[in-house]
Design a protein around this motif. Structure first.
Motif, PDB file in Angstrom:
ATOM      1  N   LYS A  13       0.781  -1.235   0.043  1.00 39.14           N
ATOM      2  CA  LYS A  13       0.084   0.096  -0.035  1.00 39.14           C
ATOM      3  C   LYS A  13       0.676   1.259   0.055  1.00 39.14           C
ATOM      4  CE  LYS A  13      -3.936  -2.264   0.278  1.00 39.14           C
ATOM      5  NZ  LYS A  13      -4.816  -2.413  -0.936  1.00 39.14           N
ATOM      6  N   VAL A  14       2.026   1.032   0.319  1.00 37.90           N
ATOM      7  CA  VAL A  14       3.038   2.201   0.335  1.00 37.90           C
ATOM      8  C   VAL A  14       3.445   2.748  -0.985  1.00 37.90           C
ATOM      9  CG1 VAL A  14       5.173   3.164   1.334  1.00 37.90           C
ATOM     10  CG2 VAL A  14       3.724   1.755   2.709  1.00 37.90           C
ATOM     11  N   GLN A  15       3.405   1.791  -1.889  1.00 40.05           N
ATOM     12  CA  GLN A  15       4.114   2.050  -3.224  1.00 40.05           C
ATOM     13  C   GLN A  15       3.341   3.319  -3.965  1.00 40.05           C
ATOM     14  OE1 GLN A  15       6.819   1.014  -4.463  1.00 40.05           O
ATOM     15  NE2 GLN A  15       6.493   1.895  -6.385  1.00 40.05           N
ATOM     16  N   PRO A  16       1.744   3.109  -3.916  1.00 41.97           N
ATOM     17  CA  PRO A  16       1.112   4.352  -4.622  1.00 41.97           C
ATOM     18  C   PRO A  16       1.327   5.668  -4.016  1.00 41.97           C
ATOM     19  CG  PRO A  16      -0.433   2.655  -3.944  1.00 41.97           C
ATOM     20  CD  PRO A  16       0.791   2.268  -3.436  1.00 41.97           C
ATOM     21  N   MET A  17       1.202   5.570  -2.591  1.00 40.06           N
ATOM     22  CA  MET A  17       1.577   6.815  -2.016  1.00 40.06           C
ATOM     23  C   MET A  17       2.864   7.305  -2.347  1.00 40.06           C
ATOM     24  SD  MET A  17       1.152   7.713   2.258  1.00 40.06           S
ATOM     25  CE  MET A  17       0.751   6.004   2.269  1.00 40.06           C
ATOM     26  N   HIS A  18       4.094   6.752  -2.326  1.00 40.86           N
ATOM     27  CA  HIS A  18       5.299   7.092  -2.685  1.00 40.86           C
ATOM     28  C   HIS A  18       5.239   7.676  -4.217  1.00 40.86           C
ATOM     29  CE1 HIS A  18       9.652   7.467  -3.257  1.00 40.86           C
ATOM     30  NE2 HIS A  18       9.657   6.601  -4.293  1.00 40.86           N
ATOM     31  N   GLY A  19       4.541   6.861  -5.101  1.00 39.34           N
ATOM     32  CA  GLY A  19       4.453   7.394  -6.371  1.00 39.34           C
ATOM     33  C   GLY A  19       3.623   8.521  -6.688  1.00 39.34           C
ATOM     34  N   VAL A  20       2.819   8.822  -5.629  1.00 37.87           N
ATOM     35  CA  VAL A  20       1.865  10.159  -5.956  1.00 37.87           C
ATOM     36  C   VAL A  20       2.866  11.237  -5.086  1.00 37.87           C
ATOM     37  CG1 VAL A  20       0.052  11.334  -4.947  1.00 37.87           C
ATOM     38  CG2 VAL A  20      -0.421   9.146  -5.937  1.00 37.87           C
ATOM     39  N   PRO A  52      -8.074  -2.553 -10.875  1.00 33.87           N
ATOM     40  CA  PRO A  52      -9.078  -2.041  -9.791  1.00 33.87           C
ATOM     41  C   PRO A  52      -8.447  -1.434  -8.608  1.00 33.87           C
ATOM     42  CG  PRO A  52     -10.225  -3.912 -11.102  1.00 33.87           C
ATOM     43  CD  PRO A  52      -8.703  -3.740 -11.209  1.00 33.87           C
ATOM     44  N   ASP A  53      -7.743  -2.358  -7.892  1.00 34.73           N
ATOM     45  CA  ASP A  53      -7.200  -1.987  -6.798  1.00 34.73           C
ATOM     46  C   ASP A  53      -6.280  -1.104  -6.831  1.00 34.73           C
ATOM     47  OD1 ASP A  53      -8.630  -3.969  -5.176  1.00 34.73           O
ATOM     48  OD2 ASP A  53      -6.957  -5.436  -5.675  1.00 34.73           O
ATOM     49  N   ALA A  54      -5.446  -0.961  -7.888  1.00 34.86           N
ATOM     50  CA  ALA A  54      -4.349   0.057  -8.061  1.00 34.86           C
ATOM     51  C   ALA A  54      -5.076   1.442  -8.224  1.00 34.86           C
ATOM     52  CB  ALA A  54      -3.590  -0.184  -9.440  1.00 34.86           C
ATOM     53  N   MET A  55      -6.019   1.334  -8.893  1.00 35.84           N
ATOM     54  CA  MET A  55      -7.148   2.623  -9.289  1.00 35.84           C
ATOM     55  C   MET A  55      -7.449   3.135  -7.597  1.00 35.84           C
ATOM     56  SD  MET A  55      -9.160   1.781 -12.311  1.00 35.84           S
ATOM     57  CE  MET A  55     -10.193   3.411 -12.525  1.00 35.84           C
ATOM     58  N   ASN A  56      -7.654   2.251  -6.991  1.00 37.36           N
ATOM     59  CA  ASN A  56      -8.562   2.860  -5.724  1.00 37.36           C
ATOM     60  C   ASN A  56      -7.392   2.913  -4.860  1.00 37.36           C
ATOM     61  OD1 ASN A  56     -11.488   2.247  -5.518  1.00 37.36           O
ATOM     62  ND2 ASN A  56     -11.039  -0.077  -5.558  1.00 37.36           N
ATOM     63  N   ASN A  57      -6.205   2.387  -4.800  1.00 35.49           N
ATOM     64  CA  ASN A  57      -5.012   2.959  -4.017  1.00 35.49           C
ATOM     65  C   ASN A  57      -4.403   4.340  -4.469  1.00 35.49           C
ATOM     66  OD1 ASN A  57      -5.075   0.509  -2.784  1.00 35.49           O
ATOM     67  ND2 ASN A  57      -3.601  -0.562  -4.008  1.00 35.49           N
ATOM     68  N   ILE A  58      -4.265   4.471  -5.860  1.00 34.15           N
ATOM     69  CA  ILE A  58      -3.964   5.646  -6.208  1.00 34.15           C
ATOM     70  C   ILE A  58      -5.197   7.028  -5.874  1.00 34.15           C
ATOM     71  CG2 ILE A  58      -3.491   7.107  -8.129  1.00 34.15           C
ATOM     72  CD1 ILE A  58      -1.092   5.268  -7.502  1.00 34.15           C
ATOM     73  N   MET A  59      -6.306   6.643  -6.120  1.00 33.93           N
ATOM     74  CA  MET A  59      -7.350   7.520  -5.311  1.00 33.93           C
ATOM     75  C   MET A  59      -7.062   7.982  -4.120  1.00 33.93           C
ATOM     76  SD  MET A  59     -10.774   6.121  -7.848  1.00 33.93           S
ATOM     77  CE  MET A  59     -11.539   6.310  -6.058  1.00 33.93           C
TER      78      MET A  59
END
Length: 145
Positions: A13-20, A52-59
């Protein structure tokens, strides 16, 4: 967002936050981000189940950084449609119905568009008797039937 990043976002779950935080937040005062795509033509591929999960995580990550109005979507290939002509008869292939249902639910919540890479020339080239060149060149002014 790269394929590697959205695959990782399912597991960590940390990866999308780091990417953003790395790729978007530093520019948020200078750029108005309206739409972020997750994957490009990944549907019907090996990575489909991650979208879908990646979309939710990025959102969720966008919301944490005060960018909750930025919409998230994905881009599907033309062959995701089992029927594409006329456009009013468009339908997704039965092999991706489940994943597209999940994606469409996410898009509906945020009133976000689904993007599709369309190549109307290929439809025209395969059936020029029934499909007009105007349709293929996006110059048609009349409904196609």
């Amino acid at each position: 967002i790269s394929s590697e990043e959205y695959k990782a976002s399912q597991k960590i779950k940390v990866q999308p936050m780091h990417g953003v935080n790395t790729n978007i937040v530093p520019y948020k005062d200078d750029v108005q981000f309206k739409l972020i795509t997750i994957g490009n033509e990944a549907i019907s591929g090996q990575s489909s189940s991650y979208i879908p999960d990646a979309m939710n995580n990025i959102m969720n990550s966008l919301a944490l950084f005060g960018l909750g109005t930025t919409k998230v979507t994905t881009v599907v290939p033309m062959n995701a449609l089992s029927t594409s002509y006329p456009p009013s008869d468009g339908a997704f292939g039965s092999d991706i119905t489940s994943i597209m249902t999940s994606i469409m639910a996410i898009l509906a919540v945020q009133d976000s568009p689904l993007l599709i890479n369309v190549y109307p020339y290929f439809a025209y080239a395969s059936d020029p008797t029934h499909i007009s060149l105007d349709y293929a060149l996006f110059t048609s002014t009349a409904p196609q039937s």
